[in-house]
Write a protein that holds these residues in place. Structure first.
Motif, short mmCIF file in Angstrom:
data_model
loop_
_atom_site.label_atom_id
_atom_site.label_comp_id
_atom_site.label_asym_id
_atom_site.label_seq_id
_atom_site.Cartn_x
_atom_site.Cartn_y
_atom_site.Cartn_z
N ALA A 16 0.84 -1.20 0.00
CA ALA A 16 0.00 0.00 0.00
C ALA A 16 0.88 1.25 0.00
O ALA A 16 1.87 1.33 0.73
N ASP A 17 0.52 2.21 -0.84
CA ASP A 17 1.23 3.50 -0.97
C ASP A 17 2.63 3.37 -1.56
O ASP A 17 3.41 4.33 -1.52
N GLN A 18 2.96 2.21 -2.12
CA GLN A 18 4.25 2.05 -2.79
C GLN A 18 4.07 2.25 -4.30
O GLN A 18 3.12 1.74 -4.89
N ASP A 19 4.98 3.02 -4.89
CA ASP A 19 4.93 3.24 -6.34
C ASP A 19 5.50 2.06 -7.10
O ASP A 19 5.06 1.76 -8.22
N ALA A 20 6.51 1.41 -6.53
CA ALA A 20 7.18 0.32 -7.23
C ALA A 20 7.57 -0.78 -6.27
O ALA A 20 7.92 -0.53 -5.11
N VAL A 21 7.51 -2.01 -6.77
CA VAL A 21 7.95 -3.20 -6.03
C VAL A 21 9.10 -3.82 -6.81
O VAL A 21 8.98 -4.10 -8.01
N LYS A 23 8.30 -21.16 -5.59
CA LYS A 23 7.54 -22.16 -4.84
C LYS A 23 6.23 -21.58 -4.35
O LYS A 23 6.11 -20.40 -4.07
N ASP A 24 5.25 -22.44 -4.25
CA ASP A 24 3.97 -22.10 -3.62
C ASP A 24 3.29 -20.89 -4.27
O ASP A 24 2.57 -20.14 -3.60
N ASP A 25 3.53 -20.68 -5.56
CA ASP A 25 2.88 -19.59 -6.29
C ASP A 25 3.17 -18.21 -5.72
O ASP A 25 2.40 -17.26 -5.92
N LEU A 26 4.28 -18.06 -5.01
CA LEU A 26 4.61 -16.77 -4.41
C LEU A 26 4.72 -15.67 -5.46
O LEU A 26 4.21 -14.56 -5.26
N ALA A 27 5.37 -15.96 -6.57
CA ALA A 27 5.54 -14.93 -7.60
C ALA A 27 4.20 -14.40 -8.08
O ALA A 27 4.04 -13.19 -8.32
N PHE A 28 3.21 -15.28 -8.19
CA PHE A 28 1.89 -14.88 -8.67
C PHE A 28 1.13 -14.08 -7.60
O PHE A 28 0.42 -13.13 -7.92
N ARG A 29 1.32 -14.46 -6.33
CA ARG A 29 0.69 -13.69 -5.24
C ARG A 29 1.25 -12.28 -5.18
O ARG A 29 0.52 -11.32 -4.91
N ILE A 30 2.55 -12.16 -5.39
CA ILE A 30 3.17 -10.83 -5.38
C ILE A 30 2.55 -9.95 -6.47
O ILE A 30 2.22 -8.78 -6.25
N ILE A 31 2.38 -10.52 -7.65
CA ILE A 31 1.79 -9.76 -8.77
C ILE A 31 0.36 -9.36 -8.44
O ILE A 31 -0.04 -8.19 -8.62
N ASP A 32 -0.44 -10.31 -7.98
CA ASP A 32 -1.84 -10.01 -7.65
C ASP A 32 -1.94 -8.96 -6.55
O ASP A 32 -2.78 -8.06 -6.59
N ALA A 33 -1.06 -9.06 -5.54
CA ALA A 33 -1.08 -8.09 -4.45
C ALA A 33 -0.68 -6.71 -4.94
O ALA A 33 -1.23 -5.69 -4.49
N GLY A 54 -2.48 -1.13 -5.99
CA GLY A 54 -2.32 0.05 -6.82
C GLY A 54 -0.88 0.42 -7.13
O GLY A 54 -0.56 1.58 -7.42
N VAL A 55 0.02 -0.57 -7.10
CA VAL A 55 1.43 -0.34 -7.43
C VAL A 55 1.55 0.03 -8.91
O VAL A 55 0.86 -0.54 -9.76
N LYS A 56 2.44 0.98 -9.21
CA LYS A 56 2.59 1.44 -10.59
C LYS A 56 3.60 0.62 -11.40
O LYS A 56 3.44 0.48 -12.61
N ARG A 57 4.64 0.12 -10.75
CA ARG A 57 5.70 -0.61 -11.47
C ARG A 57 6.15 -1.80 -10.65
O ARG A 57 6.37 -1.69 -9.45
N LEU A 58 6.30 -2.94 -11.33
CA LEU A 58 6.82 -4.13 -10.68
C LEU A 58 8.01 -4.65 -11.47
O LEU A 58 7.94 -4.83 -12.68
N ILE A 59 9.12 -4.84 -10.76
CA ILE A 59 10.31 -5.47 -11.34
C ILE A 59 10.40 -6.87 -10.76
O ILE A 59 10.67 -7.03 -9.56
N PRO A 60 10.12 -7.90 -11.55
CA PRO A 60 10.06 -9.27 -11.01
C PRO A 60 11.45 -9.85 -10.79
O PRO A 60 12.46 -9.28 -11.21
N SER A 61 11.48 -11.02 -10.18
CA SER A 61 12.74 -11.70 -9.89
C SER A 61 13.21 -12.44 -11.14
O SER A 61 13.04 -13.65 -11.26
#
Length: 316
Positions: free
Chosen positions: A68-73, A84-94, A99-106
């Motif tokens: 919350a209130d973060q522009d980028a993750v 493991k355990d669909d963590l990457a997908f949970r991060i994206i959904d969260a 309302g995050v504007k930019r996500l840089i994945p692993s």
């Protein structure tokens, strides 16, 4: 997407991938940096930096609240936990929900959308599915969420540091020993860990330029044979070379991985660089390289090797 990316939260900030990224983010005065950490973690972070702790389960609700209130993750979690355990997908959904504007994945390795890489290393395929899902969710958000994927090839400075990587490429500077797989001439992109961290910061500082882009980095392209040659030249000594065939080892490692031994990932990742197989790692030949666009300092093979030699001299 509009506006600057100011509030940045990073997951995995104390790891091999995250530490150099965190260092550069903290050095950029326009960023307000927050660290996401597991409550059970004993990691120490610089004083004065906000740390949001969540459970080891990384639940959707906890992630959404943390974002919350973060522009980028920035996700710098290592390979095993993020896949493991669909963590990457949970991060994206969260991130979408918060309302995050930019996500840089692993990512931080190969082109995980390339079928050549995905067919060799199961983790590349898992990360490819993650990136495909991120692209889909970003499109569904109609521009509210954007993404930047960083593909940097190998971190040779890390790979020649046994304390950090366990001699990832089977090149031991201190003992003057090396294993050359197959011909030893497989070409792969190298980006230093410092330049990778700088690229992340530059991507966030230039949000329009890097929105919804795969960013390929390459300080230089080399081979395991060239690395050993540079070491021998600068040391004035010959290395003890062992030559091995990769095919039976790859088959064995894939069998272990499919049997549930996720530690086999490490060996498969190493061989994806140095074995005689085309997984698309010659970025300068196949991709648009972003080092110039992002203003990254130039680095050379001999410079990185020289630093590895100095490190070996100073290590008991």
């Amino acid at each position: 997407m509009s506006g600057a990316l100011k509030n940045i939260i990073i997951a995995g900030a104390n790891g091999s991938v995250g530490a150099p990224i965190l260092s550069v983010l903290l050095a950029e005065p326009s960023f307000t940096v927050t660290i996401l950490s597991r409550a059970s973690s004993s990691a120490k972070f610089p004083s004065g930096i906000p740390v949001k702790q969540i459970s080891d389960a990384y639940t959707f609700d906890e992630l959404k609240e943390a974002f919350a209130d973060q522009d980028a993750v920035v996700v710098a979690l290592s390979t095993t936990p993020v896949t493991k355990d669909d963590l990457a997908f949970r991060i994206i959904d969260a991130a979408v929900a918060a309302g995050v504007k930019r996500l840089i994945p692993s990512e931080f390795g190969t082109n995980n959308l390339d079928p050549r890489a995905r067919s060799l290393v199961p983790v590349y395929d898992l990360k490819g599915k993650m990136l495909e899902y991120l692209i889909k969710r970003a499109e569904e958000s109609k521009g509210a969420l954007t993404w930047t994927s960083i593909s940097c090839g190998s971190w040779l400075d890390w790979g020649l540091n046994p304390a950090k990587s366990g001699n990832f490429l089977n090149i031991d500077v201190k003992t003057r020993k090396a294993t050359l797989w197959d011909s030893g001439l497989s070409r792969f992109a190298v980006t230093t860990s410092a330049n990778t961290g700088l690229a992340v910061a530059k991507a966030l500082l230039n949000p329009e330029l890097t929105a919804n882009k795969q960013v390929f980095l390459s300080d230089f392209v080399t081979t395991s044979r060239e690395i050993v040659d540079s070491l021998e030249k600068q040391l004035g000594e010959k290395f003890s070379i062992e030559k091995k065939e990769s095919a039976p080892v790859i088959e064995e490692l894939r069998g272990k991985y499919e049997g549930g031994d996720f530690n086999a990932t490490y060996g498969l990742l190493a061989l994806s660089f140095v074995a005689d197989m085309d997984v698309g790692y010659d970025f300068e030949k196949e991709q648009e390289v972003w080092n110039g666009k992002l203003g990254l300092p130039r680095r050379t093979l001999d410079e990185v090797v020289r630093e590895a030699i100095e490190l070996a001299k100073s290590t008991p």
